[in-house]
Structure formats: structure tokens, C-alpha cells
Design a protein around this motif. Structure first.
Motif, PDB file in Angstrom:
ATOM      1  N   UNK A  13       0.840  -1.207   0.000  1.00 49.42           N
ATOM      2  CA  UNK A  13       0.000   0.000   0.000  1.00 49.42           C
ATOM      3  C   UNK A  13       0.870   1.249   0.000  1.00 49.42           C
ATOM      4  N   UNK A  14       1.891   1.242   0.883  1.00 51.20           N
ATOM      5  CA  UNK A  14       2.778   2.410   0.984  1.00 51.20           C
ATOM      6  C   UNK A  14       3.536   2.645  -0.320  1.00 51.20           C
ATOM      7  N   UNK A  15       4.039   1.569  -0.918  1.00 57.66           N
ATOM      8  CA  UNK A  15       4.785   1.691  -2.175  1.00 57.66           C
ATOM      9  C   UNK A  15       3.877   2.194  -3.290  1.00 57.66           C
ATOM     10  N   UNK A  19       4.533   5.532  -5.220  1.00 63.28           N
ATOM     11  CA  UNK A  19       4.772   5.507  -6.666  1.00 63.28           C
ATOM     12  C   UNK A  19       3.821   6.442  -7.404  1.00 63.28           C
ATOM     13  N   UNK A  20       2.580   6.489  -6.922  1.00 57.13           N
ATOM     14  CA  UNK A  20       1.619   7.414  -7.535  1.00 57.13           C
ATOM     15  C   UNK A  20       2.089   8.855  -7.372  1.00 57.13           C
ATOM     16  N   UNK A  21       2.638   9.146  -6.179  1.00 58.16           N
ATOM     17  CA  UNK A  21       3.182  10.498  -5.931  1.00 58.16           C
ATOM     18  C   UNK A  21       4.429  10.720  -6.774  1.00 58.16           C
ATOM     19  N   UNK A  22       5.306   9.690  -6.814  1.00 54.39           N
ATOM     20  CA  UNK A  22       6.554   9.811  -7.581  1.00 54.39           C
ATOM     21  C   UNK A  22       6.295   9.883  -9.074  1.00 54.39           C
ATOM     22  N   UNK A  23       5.176   9.336  -9.533  1.00 52.82           N
ATOM     23  CA  UNK A  23       4.872   9.329 -10.962  1.00 52.82           C
ATOM     24  C   UNK A  23       4.682  10.743 -11.507  1.00 52.82           C
ATOM     25  N   UNK A  24       4.258  11.670 -10.640  1.00 52.27           N
ATOM     26  CA  UNK A  24       4.009  13.060 -11.091  1.00 52.27           C
ATOM     27  C   UNK A  24       5.303  13.706 -11.595  1.00 52.27           C
ATOM     28  N   UNK A 143      12.253   4.897 -12.931  1.00 53.50           N
ATOM     29  CA  UNK A 143      11.109   4.361 -12.187  1.00 53.50           C
ATOM     30  C   UNK A 143      11.512   3.160 -11.333  1.00 53.50           C
ATOM     31  N   UNK A 144      12.339   2.284 -11.899  1.00 54.71           N
ATOM     32  CA  UNK A 144      12.798   1.114 -11.145  1.00 54.71           C
ATOM     33  C   UNK A 144      13.656   1.512  -9.952  1.00 54.71           C
ATOM     34  N   UNK A 147      11.353   3.099  -7.389  1.00 48.89           N
ATOM     35  CA  UNK A 147      10.520   2.051  -6.780  1.00 48.89           C
ATOM     36  C   UNK A 147      11.324   1.235  -5.767  1.00 48.89           C
ATOM     37  N   UNK A 148      12.544   0.910  -6.138  1.00 46.71           N
ATOM     38  CA  UNK A 148      13.388   0.105  -5.264  1.00 46.71           C
ATOM     39  C   UNK A 148      13.667   0.824  -3.943  1.00 46.71           C
ATOM     40  N   UNK A 149      14.049   2.093  -4.048  1.00 44.59           N
ATOM     41  CA  UNK A 149      14.362   2.852  -2.832  1.00 44.59           C
ATOM     42  C   UNK A 149      13.109   3.133  -2.001  1.00 44.59           C
ATOM     43  N   UNK A 150      11.983   3.373  -2.676  1.00 48.62           N
ATOM     44  CA  UNK A 150      10.722   3.582  -1.944  1.00 48.62           C
ATOM     45  C   UNK A 150      10.335   2.309  -1.206  1.00 48.62           C
ATOM     46  N   UNK A 151      10.480   1.153  -1.891  1.00 46.05           N
ATOM     47  CA  UNK A 151      10.143  -0.132  -1.263  1.00 46.05           C
ATOM     48  C   UNK A 151      11.006  -0.368  -0.031  1.00 46.05           C
ATOM     49  N   UNK A 152      12.331  -0.159  -0.172  1.00 44.17           N
ATOM     50  CA  UNK A 152      13.221  -0.366   0.964  1.00 44.17           C
ATOM     51  C   UNK A 152      12.884   0.576   2.109  1.00 44.17           C
ATOM     52  N   UNK A 153      12.682   1.854   1.772  1.00 45.86           N
ATOM     53  CA  UNK A 153      12.371   2.843   2.799  1.00 45.86           C
ATOM     54  C   UNK A 153      11.053   2.496   3.494  1.00 45.86           C
ATOM     55  N   UNK A 154      10.039   2.156   2.695  1.00 46.11           N
ATOM     56  CA  UNK A 154       8.727   1.811   3.252  1.00 46.11           C
ATOM     57  C   UNK A 154       8.824   0.578   4.144  1.00 46.11           C
TER      58      UNK A 154
END
Length: 381
Positions: A13-15, A19-24, A143-144, A147-154
Motif C-alpha cells: 500500500x505504501x509503495x 509511486x503514484x506520488x513519484x509518478x508526477x 522508475x525502477x 521504486x526500489x528505494x521507496x520499497x526499501x524505505x517503506x
């Protein structure tokens, strides 16, 4: 296992949100990169067009008999006379257009006006294929990485956030297990001694009340024990004489019913056998009998029925109690009909899970101040 699934759920959910925020900003990056690519393509087309125009203009000065039209692996071009008729093309025929730059489905073109020359060419069209593969590739890499850093951070943030709750949950589970283990012996001792007393002092109302209270405690204890260990319950099924089993369970609850002057009326067909987990059958029957007594009025009746019909048989419990206003929520965990009769509100939730697991159909009919009927339809396997 459940905690790990819960962690993964929150991470996903967090990722997703991140990602939706990062997509902007990534979208704006892609848009800006494409615009820069278009500007670069325009400059490249103009430079190549100038080179071709320069070669055409210089041909006459060189006094050569053969003109070698310039060719390229990236660019392709055509020259047109003043009547807009194509004189020559390098790769594929091109169309003349009015604007300086023109985009087509798969190519981007530029028109150059030529000065007077020996070839009689007035217009030069230079094109190149549209290729955003590098832009898309860079965007995917970005994007990858994001996504990777967001996943790790989350993952680490959520793990650290829920760690105290996990420890508290483990502590509460251990506490409940220890408490229930300590309660099991005194409840057993009390029941044995109250049975002895009831044999000596027959029909004593005080003894009957204590006996009923102990049986209520037993049902609550067994519900909690099953609820805490339901994921550890082994899938062991055995052929059970359901008719005899039900007779014995009604007999077990008879003292509890008598303490409120409630009468059981049985309509149990004999010799009905079922292939079922005995622990789960106890919880299904006991919770229904307990609830029927709990929500019945004093001096009322409870009707217990077990009947075979073709390839199925029906188990039903009917009371003359307070009834249920909204039957859609009664099987939810921690639901309680009222705040007076006690219990933890997990009994019917357990029943629903057992029925779902064993594909048992549930039917509930209820009318306030008239009573309720719970019906369970078993398929004969």
C-alpha cells in the motif's frame, strides 16, 4: 505468517501510494525529455538539410558530370521542383508540406527552401524516424530505481513502526495462553466438585446456578482456546454419530437451561453420521446452544432439530428470545447482541469460519421479541 502478510500488505500500500506520488515528477521528466528530444531532432534535421543544400549548390561550381546525391542511415530526403513535383528521393518518396516542420505517425520532417541550382530543385524535404526508445528506457530505469528505494524505505519504516505492536501482540498472546492454562485446572476441579454436590443436594437452586455459571465459563474458555489455536487445529476428520453427539450436547446444556426454566424440545433423527473435525463440531453446536439459552426469555422453549433430507441434512436451533434487529452483522467478530449477557462476541464468528471452511450453508430467521432460528445445511459427502 499473519504478521508477515500484514507487513507485506502495508508495504505494498505504501509503495503504491509513493509511486503514484513519484509518478508526477517522472511524468514531467518524460514530458520535458520528449520536448528536448524534439528540439534536438529539429536542429539535427536543419543541420543535415543545410549540408544537403550546400552539396547541391556546390555541385555546379565543381564542374563534374555526375552528381552523387548524399545518403544517410539516419536521415532520408527528397527534392522537389518549383511546381512541387518530386525530382529525386534518397530512400522512400516523401510528401511536400506547407509548414517548416511536420510530424507524421512515424517520422519528423523539415522543409528547406533551395536557391537556384543546376538540378532545378526548389524544395528539400529531410525526415528522420521518431524514436523515443532512449527516453522510455531512461524513464523505466528511473522508475525502477525510485521504486526500489521507496520499497526499501517503506519496508524499514513500517517494520520499525509496527515492531512495538508485534511485541505487544506476542506478549498478549502469551499472557492469554498462560492465563487460560492456569484457568483450566480450577474450572475442571470446580465442575467435578459441583457435580458431587449436586448429587448430594438434588434440585438445589444455588447449586444449579453455580453449575450453570461454570458451564458458561467452560464455553467461553473453549471458544477462546479454539480462537487462539484455530490455525494450529489439525485437519483430522472422523466419522461421528451426529445424532448421538447432539443428544449429549443438549444434555450438557440442560442444567444451564433449567436455571432459567427453559425447556429443550428435541427432534433429532437417529443414526445420522458425519465426517467432520470433532473440535469444530463442538464449537459449532455449543455456540448455538449457548446463544439460544443466553438470548432466550425465562420460562421459554428452545427447539433443536436434526433431520436428513435426500443428499443433505439440516441442523436447526430455534428460540423464543429477544430476536435480532439486524442479522447481517451477527457473524462479525466481536459482535454482541447486547452488553448485558456477557461473552467476547467471537462465538458466531468462529461458527461462520467453520461453516465456510466446510461449505455449510447458513440460514438465519429472526423477529424482535419473538425469537430466532439458526439453520445449518450440511451436504452429504
Amino acid at each position: 505468517m499473519i504478521n508477515n502478510k500484514l507487513e507485506l500488505k502495508y508495504v505494498v500500500i505504501q509503495v503504491t501510494i509513493s509511486l503514484l506520488i513519484a509518478f508526477i515528477p517522472i511524468y514531467f521528466y518524460i514530458d520535458a525529455t520528449i520536448k528536448n528530444q524534439n528540439i534536438k531532432d529539429k536542429l539535427d534535421l536543419q543541420n543535415y538539410a543545410n549540408q544537403v543544400a550546400s552539396i547541391i549548390e556546390n555541385f555546379e561550381k565543381q564542374n563534374k558530370d555526375i552528381f552523387y546525391y548524399p545518403r544517410s542511415n539516419i536521415f532520408f530526403s527528397s527534392i522537389f521542383d518549383e511546381n512541387k513535383k518530386e525530382i529525386f528521393h534518397s530512400n522512400t518518396p516523401l510528401e511536400l508540406f506547407d509548414e517548416d516542420f511536420q510530424s507524421f505517425n512515424d517520422k519528423f520532417c523539415y522543409k528547406e527552401y533551395l536557391s537556384s541550382n543546376i538540378l532545378g530543385a526548389s524544395f528539400l524535404i529531410v525526415c528522420k524516424n521518431i524514436d523515443y526508445s532512449e527516453v522510455i528506457y531512461n524513464a523505466l530505469i528511473l522508475l525502477l530505481i525510485v521504486s526500489f528505494f521507496i520499497f526499501l524505505l517503506s519496508f524499514f519504516v513500517i517494520k520499525q513502526s509496527i515492531e512495538p505492536y508485534k511485541k505487544l501482540n506476542i506478549y498478549l498472546d502469551e499472557f492469554l495462553k498462560d492465563a487460560m492454562h492456569e484457568l483450566k485446572t480450577p474450572i475442571g476441579v470446580a465442575r467435578i466438585n459441583i457435580d458431587i454436590l449436586s448429587m448430594r443436594l438434588k434440585n438445589d437452586k444455588n447449586i444449579l446456578r453455580v453449575k450453570s455459571a461454570l458451564k458458561n465459563m467452560t464455553i467461553i474458555y473453549e471458544d477462546l482456546e479454539y480462537y487462539m489455536q484455530q490455525h494450529e487445529v489439525k485437519e483430522i476428520k472422523a466419522v461421528i454419530d451426529f445424532s448421538l453427539f447432539l443428544e449429549k450436547r443438549v444434555e450438557f446444556f440442560n442444567d444451564l437451561a433449567m436455571s432459567r426454566n427453559i425447556l429443550f424440545h428435541k427432534n433429532i433423527e437417529s443414526n445420522i453420521e458425519i465426517n467432520f473435525n470433532e473440535i469444530e463440531l463442538y464449537r459449532l453446536v455449543d455456540n448455538n446452544l449457548s446463544n439460544a439459552i443466553k438470548y432466550s426469555k425465562n420460562d421459554s422453549n428452545i427447539y433443536v432439530s436434526l433431520q436428513k433430507e435426500q443428499n443433505e441434512f439440516k441442523l436447526s436451533f430455534k428460540d423464543e428470545g429477544v430476536g435480532i434487529k439486524d442479522t447481517s452483522t451477527i457473524f462479525e467478530r466481536y459482535y454482541r447482541g447486547d452488553n448485558i449477557t456477557g461473552g467476547f462476541g467471537i462465538g458466531l464468528s468462529i461458527v461462520k469460519n467453520i461453516c465456510k471452511k466446510n461449505k455449510i450453508k447458513i440460514e438465519v430467521e429472526s423477529k424482535e421479541n419473538v425469537g430466532s432460528t439458526f439453520r445449518y445445511i450440511f451436504r452429504n459427502n
